[in-house]
Design a protein around this motif. Structure first.
Motif, PDB file in Angstrom:
ATOM      1  N   ALA A   1      41.037  27.836  32.773  1.00 18.03           N
ATOM      2  CA  ALA A   1      40.895  28.568  31.611  1.00 18.03           C
ATOM      3  C   ALA A   1      40.604  29.966  31.869  1.00 18.03           C
ATOM      4  O   ALA A   1      41.046  30.746  31.174  1.00 18.03           O
ATOM      5  CB  ALA A   1      39.297  28.118  31.202  1.00 18.03           C
ATOM      6  N   ILE A   2      40.256  30.378  33.119  1.00 15.41           N
ATOM      7  CA  ILE A   2      39.934  31.807  33.765  1.00 15.41           C
ATOM      8  C   ILE A   2      41.588  32.402  33.675  1.00 15.41           C
ATOM      9  O   ILE A   2      41.692  33.630  33.166  1.00 15.41           O
ATOM     10  CB  ILE A   2      39.447  31.806  34.775  1.00 15.41           C
ATOM     11  CG1 ILE A   2      37.865  31.485  34.785  1.00 15.41           C
ATOM     12  CG2 ILE A   2      39.587  33.265  35.636  1.00 15.41           C
ATOM     13  CD1 ILE A   2      37.065  32.560  33.904  1.00 15.41           C
ATOM     14  N   GLU A   3      42.453  31.498  34.165  1.00 18.50           N
ATOM     15  CA  GLU A   3      43.933  31.999  34.214  1.00 18.50           C
ATOM     16  C   GLU A   3      44.467  32.261  32.808  1.00 18.50           C
ATOM     17  O   GLU A   3      45.093  33.286  32.551  1.00 18.50           O
ATOM     18  CB  GLU A   3      44.692  30.891  34.977  1.00 18.50           C
ATOM     19  CG  GLU A   3      44.656  30.794  36.411  1.00 18.50           C
ATOM     20  CD  GLU A   3      45.526  30.082  37.005  1.00 18.50           C
ATOM     21  OE1 GLU A   3      46.663  30.462  37.221  1.00 18.50           O
ATOM     22  OE2 GLU A   3      45.116  28.579  37.248  1.00 18.50           O
ATOM     23  N   LYS A   4      44.231  31.376  31.823  1.00 18.89           N
ATOM     24  CA  LYS A   4      44.425  31.397  30.535  1.00 18.89           C
ATOM     25  C   LYS A   4      44.034  32.706  29.845  1.00 18.89           C
ATOM     26  O   LYS A   4      44.656  33.186  28.942  1.00 18.89           O
ATOM     27  CB  LYS A   4      44.338  30.218  29.812  1.00 18.89           C
ATOM     28  CG  LYS A   4      45.053  29.043  30.039  1.00 18.89           C
ATOM     29  CD  LYS A   4      44.818  27.792  29.250  1.00 18.89           C
ATOM     30  CE  LYS A   4      45.698  26.804  29.376  1.00 18.89           C
ATOM     31  NZ  LYS A   4      45.520  25.573  28.550  1.00 18.89           N
ATOM     32  N   MET A   5      42.884  33.311  30.244  1.00 19.13           N
ATOM     33  CA  MET A   5      42.193  34.412  29.793  1.00 19.13           C
ATOM     34  C   MET A   5      42.753  35.684  30.344  1.00 19.13           C
ATOM     35  O   MET A   5      42.382  36.575  30.008  1.00 19.13           O
ATOM     36  CB  MET A   5      40.576  34.281  29.945  1.00 19.13           C
ATOM     37  CG  MET A   5      40.032  33.026  29.065  1.00 19.13           C
ATOM     38  SD  MET A   5      38.165  33.038  29.765  1.00 19.13           S
ATOM     39  CE  MET A   5      37.265  34.171  28.528  1.00 19.13           C
ATOM     40  N   GLY A   6      43.631  35.507  31.336  1.00 17.48           N
ATOM     41  CA  GLY A   6      44.483  36.718  31.807  1.00 17.48           C
ATOM     42  C   GLY A   6      43.888  37.164  33.027  1.00 17.48           C
ATOM     43  O   GLY A   6      44.347  38.120  33.450  1.00 17.48           O
ATOM     44  N   TRP A   7      43.236  36.532  33.886  1.00 12.91           N
ATOM     45  CA  TRP A   7      42.743  36.756  35.076  1.00 12.91           C
ATOM     46  C   TRP A   7      43.724  36.431  36.058  1.00 12.91           C
ATOM     47  O   TRP A   7      44.047  35.411  36.237  1.00 12.91           O
ATOM     48  CB  TRP A   7      41.414  35.991  35.394  1.00 12.91           C
ATOM     49  CG  TRP A   7      40.548  37.012  36.209  1.00 12.91           C
ATOM     50  CD1 TRP A   7      40.425  37.032  37.578  1.00 12.91           C
ATOM     51  CD2 TRP A   7      39.566  38.049  35.844  1.00 12.91           C
ATOM     52  NE1 TRP A   7      39.569  37.923  38.076  1.00 12.91           N
ATOM     53  CE2 TRP A   7      39.137  38.602  36.806  1.00 12.91           C
ATOM     54  CE3 TRP A   7      39.031  38.421  34.490  1.00 12.91           C
ATOM     55  CZ2 TRP A   7      38.278  39.605  36.787  1.00 12.91           C
ATOM     56  CZ3 TRP A   7      38.397  39.532  34.582  1.00 12.91           C
ATOM     57  CH2 TRP A   7      37.692  40.171  35.721  1.00 12.91           C
ATOM     58  N   ARG A   8      44.131  37.708  36.989  1.00 10.29           N
ATOM     59  CA  ARG A   8      44.999  37.340  37.795  1.00 10.29           C
ATOM     60  C   ARG A   8      44.587  37.473  39.357  1.00 10.29           C
ATOM     61  O   ARG A   8      45.332  37.205  40.164  1.00 10.29           O
ATOM     62  CB  ARG A   8      46.175  38.429  37.541  1.00 10.29           C
ATOM     63  CG  ARG A   8      46.731  38.402  36.174  1.00 10.29           C
ATOM     64  CD  ARG A   8      47.732  37.212  36.468  1.00 10.29           C
ATOM     65  NE  ARG A   8      48.150  36.786  34.833  1.00 10.29           N
ATOM     66  CZ  ARG A   8      47.705  35.650  34.387  1.00 10.29           C
ATOM     67  NH1 ARG A   8      46.818  34.854  34.728  1.00 10.29           N
ATOM     68  NH2 ARG A   8      48.414  35.681  32.964  1.00 10.29           N
ATOM     69  N   ASN A   9      43.363  37.973  39.472  1.00 10.93           N
ATOM     70  CA  ASN A   9      42.930  38.057  40.986  1.00 10.93           C
ATOM     71  C   ASN A   9      41.971  36.879  41.445  1.00 10.93           C
ATOM     72  O   ASN A   9      40.918  37.238  41.168  1.00 10.93           O
ATOM     73  CB  ASN A   9      42.219  39.437  40.956  1.00 10.93           C
ATOM     74  CG  ASN A   9      41.828  39.944  42.463  1.00 10.93           C
ATOM     75  OD1 ASN A   9      42.377  39.429  43.388  1.00 10.93           O
ATOM     76  ND2 ASN A   9      41.081  40.935  42.648  1.00 10.93           N
ATOM     77  N   LEU A  10      42.715  35.867  41.564  1.00 15.14           N
ATOM     78  CA  LEU A  10      42.085  34.657  41.923  1.00 15.14           C
ATOM     79  C   LEU A  10      42.414  34.153  43.433  1.00 15.14           C
ATOM     80  O   LEU A  10      43.338  34.509  44.127  1.00 15.14           O
ATOM     81  CB  LEU A  10      42.572  33.625  41.067  1.00 15.14           C
ATOM     82  CG  LEU A  10      42.389  33.604  39.560  1.00 15.14           C
ATOM     83  CD1 LEU A  10      43.176  32.679  38.675  1.00 15.14           C
ATOM     84  CD2 LEU A  10      40.782  33.479  39.265  1.00 15.14           C
TER      85      LEU A  10
END
Length: 185
Positions: free
Chosen positions: A84-93
């Motif tokens: 879900a965080i990736e789908k929200m556009g977060w890239r620094n994982l």
């Protein structure tokens, strides 16, 4: 940000810990925590996203915002929060790299998130306890301090664990973000 997820059923907590990295002039410091017994891994992503957005900083010499790194424990349903965080556009994982590799190169990782296995758990707890004992991290949360005070050696499991009827979710979330582990290497 370190994220320890749960099922949200009241017996284990989902936790988000924000730790400022150490540098040459200051030690690492826990600056924020979120803890809930009732929010599951499936429902945690809006909280993680909102907290992470609060800690974005401007890149030097630019108006662009730099995302803080998020390390989400993906065991036991935590991958739902990660996706879900990736789908929200977060890239620094966090890129998972096995600690037993001869050369640890995050750029060669092929797995996002934190995979809590016995080896990594041992490092989180061992290095975390050492960091706190040696004053390598400032902890301001009285709830985290209470949790730390309940840690004990479990002889049967041959590991550090929380005492009966207590939790270790805050401690694990601080360790998941890697700041505690890397501050002792």
């Amino acid at each position: 940000l370190g994220v320890d997820t749960s099922k949200g059923l009241g017996n284990d907590a989902s936790n988000v810990a924000v730790v400022r990295k150490a540098n040459m002039t200051q030690i690492a410091r826990q600056v924020c925590e979120f803890n809930s017994l009732w929010i599951s891994a499936n429902d945690l992503h809006p909280w993680v996203h909102a907290i992470a957005r609060l800690y974005q900083t401007k890149e030097k010499g630019s108006e662009l915002l730099q995302q803080p790194k998020i390390a989400i424990e993906v065991n036991n349903g935590g991958d739902a929060c990660q996706i879900a965080i990736e789908k929200m556009g977060w890239r620094n994982l966090h890129n998972w790299v096995r600690a037993d590799k001869k050369i640890i190169d995050e750029g060669k990782a092929n797995f996002l998130g934190v995979l809590m296995n016995e080896n990594f758990r041992s490092k989180v707890f061992g290095h975390g306890v050492k960091a706190i004992k040696n004053g390598l991290i400032d902890v301001d949360s009285p709830w985290l301090m209470d949790e730390i005070s309940t840690l004990e050696k479990d002889v049967e499991k041959d590991r550090i664990d929380h005492a009966n009827e207590w939790h270790d979710d805050r401690f694990v979330a601080v360790g998941d973000n890697g700041t505690v582990v890397t501050s002792c290497n």
